[in-house]
Design an enzyme around this catalytic site. Structure first.
Site, PDB file in Angstrom:
ATOM      1  CE  LYS A   1      27.927  37.210  40.163  1.00  0.00           C
ATOM      2  NZ  LYS A   1      27.978  35.945  41.143  1.00  0.00           N
TER       3      LYS A   1
ATOM      4  NE  ARG B   1      35.806  42.245  37.039  1.00  0.00           N
ATOM      5  CZ  ARG B   1      35.176  41.552  37.857  1.00  0.00           C
ATOM      6  NH1 ARG B   1      36.048  40.970  38.683  1.00  0.00           N
ATOM      7  NH2 ARG B   1      34.116  41.443  37.497  1.00  0.00           N
TER       8      ARG B   1
ATOM      9  CD  GLU C   1      27.542  36.321  46.575  1.00  0.00           C
ATOM     10  OE1 GLU C   1      28.487  37.056  46.294  1.00  0.00           O
ATOM     11  OE2 GLU C   1      26.700  36.598  47.424  1.00  0.00           O
TER      12      GLU C   1
HETATM   13  P1  ATP Z   1      30.739  40.189  39.400  1.00  0.00           P
HETATM   14  O1  ATP Z   1      31.670  41.043  39.780  1.00  0.00           O
HETATM   15  O2  ATP Z   1      30.231  40.316  37.997  1.00  0.00           O
HETATM   16  O3  ATP Z   1      29.335  40.519  40.343  1.00  0.00           O
HETATM   17  P2  ATP Z   1      31.582  38.232  41.011  1.00  0.00           P
HETATM   18  O4  ATP Z   1      33.281  38.245  41.122  1.00  0.00           O
HETATM   19  O5  ATP Z   1      31.184  38.797  42.311  1.00  0.00           O
HETATM   20  O6  ATP Z   1      31.261  38.777  39.947  1.00  0.00           O
HETATM   21  P3  ATP Z   1      31.285  35.445  41.824  1.00  0.00           P
HETATM   22  O7  ATP Z   1      30.150  34.668  41.648  1.00  0.00           O
HETATM   23  O8  ATP Z   1      31.969  35.699  42.930  1.00  0.00           O
HETATM   24  O9  ATP Z   1      31.277  36.743  41.027  1.00  0.00           O
HETATM   25  O10 ATP Z   1      32.484  34.807  40.614  1.00  0.00           O
HETATM   26  C1  ATP Z   1      32.901  33.550  40.582  1.00  0.00           C
HETATM   27  C2  ATP Z   1      34.368  33.530  39.908  1.00  0.00           C
HETATM   28  O11 ATP Z   1      34.297  34.253  38.703  1.00  0.00           O
HETATM   29  C3  ATP Z   1      35.335  34.255  40.746  1.00  0.00           C
HETATM   30  O12 ATP Z   1      36.620  33.369  40.927  1.00  0.00           O
HETATM   31  C4  ATP Z   1      35.758  35.529  40.087  1.00  0.00           C
HETATM   32  O13 ATP Z   1      37.151  35.688  40.180  1.00  0.00           O
HETATM   33  C5  ATP Z   1      35.511  35.198  38.413  1.00  0.00           C
HETATM   34  N1  ATP Z   1      34.952  36.210  37.858  1.00  0.00           N
HETATM   35  C6  ATP Z   1      34.061  36.854  37.985  1.00  0.00           C
HETATM   36  N2  ATP Z   1      33.855  38.057  36.893  1.00  0.00           N
HETATM   37  C7  ATP Z   1      34.995  37.790  36.205  1.00  0.00           C
HETATM   38  C8  ATP Z   1      35.453  38.407  35.074  1.00  0.00           C
HETATM   39  N3  ATP Z   1      34.951  39.691  34.574  1.00  0.00           N
HETATM   40  N4  ATP Z   1      36.710  38.066  34.404  1.00  0.00           N
HETATM   41  C9  ATP Z   1      37.322  36.768  34.936  1.00  0.00           C
HETATM   42  N5  ATP Z   1      36.891  36.032  36.041  1.00  0.00           N
HETATM   43  C10 ATP Z   1      35.932  36.712  36.642  1.00  0.00           C
HETATM   44 MG    MG Z   2      32.245  37.930  44.260  1.00  0.00          MG
END
Ligand code: ATP
Ligand code: MG
Length: 562
Positions: free
Chosen positions: A273, A263, A37
Site C-alpha cells: 500500500k 502472501r 488497516e
Molecule cells: P501492504 O503490505 O500491502 O501494505 P498490509 O498487510 O499492511 O498490506 P493490511 O491492511 O494490514 O495491509 O492487511 C489486511 C490483511 O490482508 C492482512 O491480514 C494481511 O495479511 C492481508 N494481506 C495483505 N497483503 C496481502 C497479500 N499480498 N497477500 C495475501 N494477503 C495479504
Molecule cells: Mg499491515
C-alpha cells in the site's frame, strides 16, 4: 456467471485444519476475520485474504468479521474505510452485522495494559528509539535489560496514567511488555505495546493520545470477537509467540489460534500500500482506481469481474511458501470469464476509410451478426452496412508480403458478416499517408461466402461510416517493465514504470449497438480484445472504453521470442 470452485474436500492446509477442528469438536462453529488497516485502498493481495477468510466462513455456514485495524492515526481515514467496505462487497462478500473497529476496543485495551502492568509484565520505558534499538541486540547477540525494567508496579501505573492523560511528550517513553531480552526471537525482547501519539484519530478524535501497537491490539481484538482462526500472511510467523504470550499472560477466556499463509506476489507490479500510495501521490497514475493499478477499485474500473478475481484466488491456491504468480495468470482469469460471457461486437480502433465504389450511394442494409459464434444461444443482432465503411489501419498494407491475407491493391478479403471486397485503389494525402481505400464488392457474396466457392482467407472487421459511433479507447499495458520492480537494490521502483502503459485513441468508431452499452456490460471487440465503458470518464456524448485485456497474452509471446 462463472461458478466458483467451491471445494467438496478441503483444498488447502488451512481448510484442512478447520475441517479437523470441527470434526474433533474443538470448535462447534468457526469465526474468521479480515483485518485491513484503513491506510489505503485494497489490492489484489488483499483479495486473496478476503476470499480465504470470507470464503471459509461461507463454506462452513459461519461468520467472517470485517475489522478495521485502525491504531495508527495520521495515516488512516474514513475515506479509506468506505472504499474498503465497497471493495469487499463488490467482491461478493458480506460481513452482515459483524463490522468492527479496533478503535472501539481502546478502552478495553487500556484496561488490559493496566492488567499486564499489575501482573508485573509491562513497564514504562524512557529509552529513546535509538537507545531501544541498541539495547535490543541483534540476531546473534542477546539484548540488554532496560534500566527502567524493574520499576515497581505502582510507579508504572502512575506513569502509564500520565501517558494516557497527555502529560508526557511524544517519544519520551513507551509501555513495553516484560518478556525476555535474551529471546532468540527479537520480537519477544520486550516489545513496545503502547506509544504516545498526539494525533487525532478519524473515529475517536482527541480522546486518546496513546495508541496500542499491532502485536498487542491484534490478538486481543481477535479474542474479544471470539475469532477461532486468525489467518495472516507469513511475515507474521515470528509474531505468533507474542500473540500467544499476550493472551496467555492475561489468561484470557478464549485464545484464538494464528495460522500463516503465503502472501500473494505478482510480477510486473508492486503490491504494498505504501508504494501504491506513492504512485498515486506522485501522479504516476491517475488515482487509486487507475485501471492499471492492481487495486480492487482499479481492477473493477478496468473491467475485471468479481467472479474472475475469486476464481484467480482459487486457482493460485493457498501455500505456506512465498512464491511469484505470473501476471498472465490474473489476465487469463478475466480472459476465461469474458471468453465465455462477453458478446462479440465490431469496433475499429484506428480507422481507415473505405469507399465501396460499386455500392449505391443511397443504399443501406442490415446484416445478421452473431453475438457469440461458439454460442448460438446468445443470439444475433443486425449491423448496418453502406457505401462508406471504416476498417482497421493495420488491415491494409501497400507492399504486402504474399501471406498478408488482408487488404492490399488487387487482394480480396471478407468483411465479417458482410461481403467479399477487393481493393482497387489507394488514396493518399499530400504527405503520402494512406487516407482512403477504394474497393469493389461482390453483391453475390452477402453474408461472406462466394457462391462459386472461391477461397478467401482473410476476414476483417469494419464499421459503417454512416452509422458507427465515435469513441475514445484506452489501451493498457503493464504498469512496469521489470518483472520485480521493487527488488532492485540500486533503483527505485518508479524507475521501472512503463512509459507506454496507457495508449489513448481518440478516433475509434464502433458499431451502433454499442450506443446502448451500460457500465455493467463487457464486450469482445472482435480481434481486438475485451472492453467495457470507463465508469469515471464515459458519458453518453463521449463514450470511453477501456480495454480490459487482449485476446491473447502478448507478453508471453514476447518472452518466448527472446
Ligand atoms: P501492504 O503490505 O500491502 O501494505 P498490509 O498487510 O499492511 O498490506 P493490511 O491492511 O494490514 O495491509 O492487511 C489486511 C490483511 O490482508 C492482512 O491480514 C494481511 O495479511 C492481508 N494481506 C495483505 N497483503 C496481502 C497479500 N499480498 N497477500 C495475501 N494477503 C495479504
Ligand atoms: Mg499491515
Amino acid at each position: 456467471m462463472t461458478t466458483d470452485n467451491t471445494p467438496e474436500k478441503p483444498v488447502d492446509f488451512i481448510r484442512q485444519i478447520i475441517a479437523d477442528d470441527l470434526k474433533s469438536g474443538k470448535h462447534r462453529t468457526i469465526v474468521t476475520r479480515f483485518p485491513p488497516e484503513p491506510n489505503g485502498f485494497l489490492h489484489i493481495g488483499h483479495a486473496k485474504s478476503i476470499c480465504l477468510n470470507f470464503g471459509i466462513a461461507r463454506e462452513n455456514n459461519a461468520t467472517c468479521h470485517l475489522r478495521f485495524d485502525d491504531t495508527n492515526p495520521g495515516k488512516e481515514s474514513t475515506e479509506y474505510v468506505e472504499a474498503i467496505k465497497a471493495d469487499v462487497h463488490w467482491l461478493g462478500f458480506d460481513w452482515g452485522e459483524h463490522l468492527y473497529y479496533a478503535s472501539d476496543y481502546f478502552e478495553q485495551l487500556y484496561d488490559f495494559a493496566i492488567q499486564l502492568i499489575g501482573r508485573g509484565k509491562a513497564y514504562v520505558c524512557h529509552l529513546n528509539a535509538d537507545e531501544m534499538r541498541e539495547y535490543r541486540g541483534t540476531l546473534t547477540e542477546p539484548g540488554k535489560n532496560s534500566p527502567y525494567r524493574d520499576r515497581t508496579v505502582e510507579e508504572n501505573l502512575v506513569l502509564f496514567e500520565q501517558m494516557k492523560n497527555g502529560e508526557l511528550d511524544e517519544g519520551t517513553c513507551a509501555l513495553r511488555a516484560k518478556i525476555d531480552m535474551a529471546s532468540p526471537n527479537i520480537l519477544m525482547r520486550d516489545p513496545v505495546i503502547y506509544r504516545i501519539m498526539k494525533t487525532s484519530h478519524h473515529r475517536t478524535g482527541d480522546t486518546w493520545c496513546i495508541y496500542p501497537m499491532y502485536d498487542f491490539c491484534h490478538c486481543l481484538s481477535d479474542m474479544l470477537e471470539k475469532i477461532t482462526h486468525s489467518l495472516c500472511t507469513l511475515e507474521f510467523e515470528n509474531n505468533r509467540p507474542l500473540y500467544d504470550w499476550v493472551l496467555d499472560t492475561l489468561e484470557t477466556p478464549c485464545h484464538p489460534r494464528q495460522y500463516e499463509f503465503a502472501r500473494l506476489n505478482i510480477n510486473y507490479t508492486v503490491m504494498s500500500k505504501r508504494k501504491l500510495l506513492q504512485l498515486v501521490e506522485k501522479n504516476h497514475v491517475l488515482g487509486w482506481d487507475d485501471p492499471r493499478m492492481l487495486t480492487i477499485s482499479g481492477l473493477r474500473r478496468r473491467g475485471y469481474t468479481p467472479a474472475s478475481i475469486r476464481n484467480f484466488c482459487a486457482v493460485i491456491g493457498m501455500g505456506k511458501r512465498d512464491s511469484w504468480i505470473d501476471m498472465g495468470v490474473l489476465e487469463n482469469a478475466i480472459r476465461d470469464d469474458l471468453n465465455e460471457h462477453a458478446p462479440r461486437v465490431l469496433g475499429v480502433l484506428r480507422p481507415l476509410k473505405v469507399v465501396i465504389t460499386n455500392y449505391p450511394e443511397d443504399q443501406e442494409e442490415e446484416l445478421v451478426a452473431q453475438n457469440h459464434p461458439q454460442k448460438p444461444e446468445m443470439g444475433t443482432r443486425m449491423v448496418p452496412f453502406c457505401r462508406e465503411i471504416y476498417v482497421e489501419e493495420t488491415d491494409f498494407m501497400e507492399d504486402a508480403p504474399r501471406k498478408f491475407f488482408r487488404l492490399s491493391v488487387g487482394r480480396e478479403v471478407r468483411l465479417r458478416y458482410a461481403y467479399l471486397v477487393t481493393c482497387q485503389e489507394v488514396i493518399k494525402d499530400e504527405n503520402g499517408k494512406v487516407v482512403e481505400l477504394r474497393c469493389t464488392y461482390d453483391p453475390e457474396t452477402r453474408g461472406g461466402s462466394a457462391p462459386d466457392g472461391r477461397k478467401v482467407k482473410g476476414t476483417i472487421h469494419w464499421v459503417s461510416a454512416r452509422h458507427g459511433i465515435p469513441a475514445e479507447i484506452r489501451l493498457y499495458d503493464r504498469l512496469f517493465t521489470a518483472e520485480h520492480p521493487d527488488m532492485d537494490k540500486e533503483k527505485d521502483f518508479t524507475e521501472f514504470l512503463n512509459p507506454d502503459s496507457l495508449n489513448t485513441l481518440h478516433t475509434s468508431i464502433l458499431e451502433p449497438t454499442l450506443a446502448k452499452a451500460t457500465m455493467e456490460d463487457r464486450f469482445q471487440f472482435e480481434r481486438q480484445g475485451y472492453f467495457c465503458l470507463d465508469s469515471l470518464d464515459s458519458t453518453t456524448e463521449h463514450p470511453v472504453f477501456n480495454r480490459i485485456v487482449t485476446l491473447r497474452d502478448s507478453w508471453k509471446k514476447m518472452t518466448r521470442k527472446k
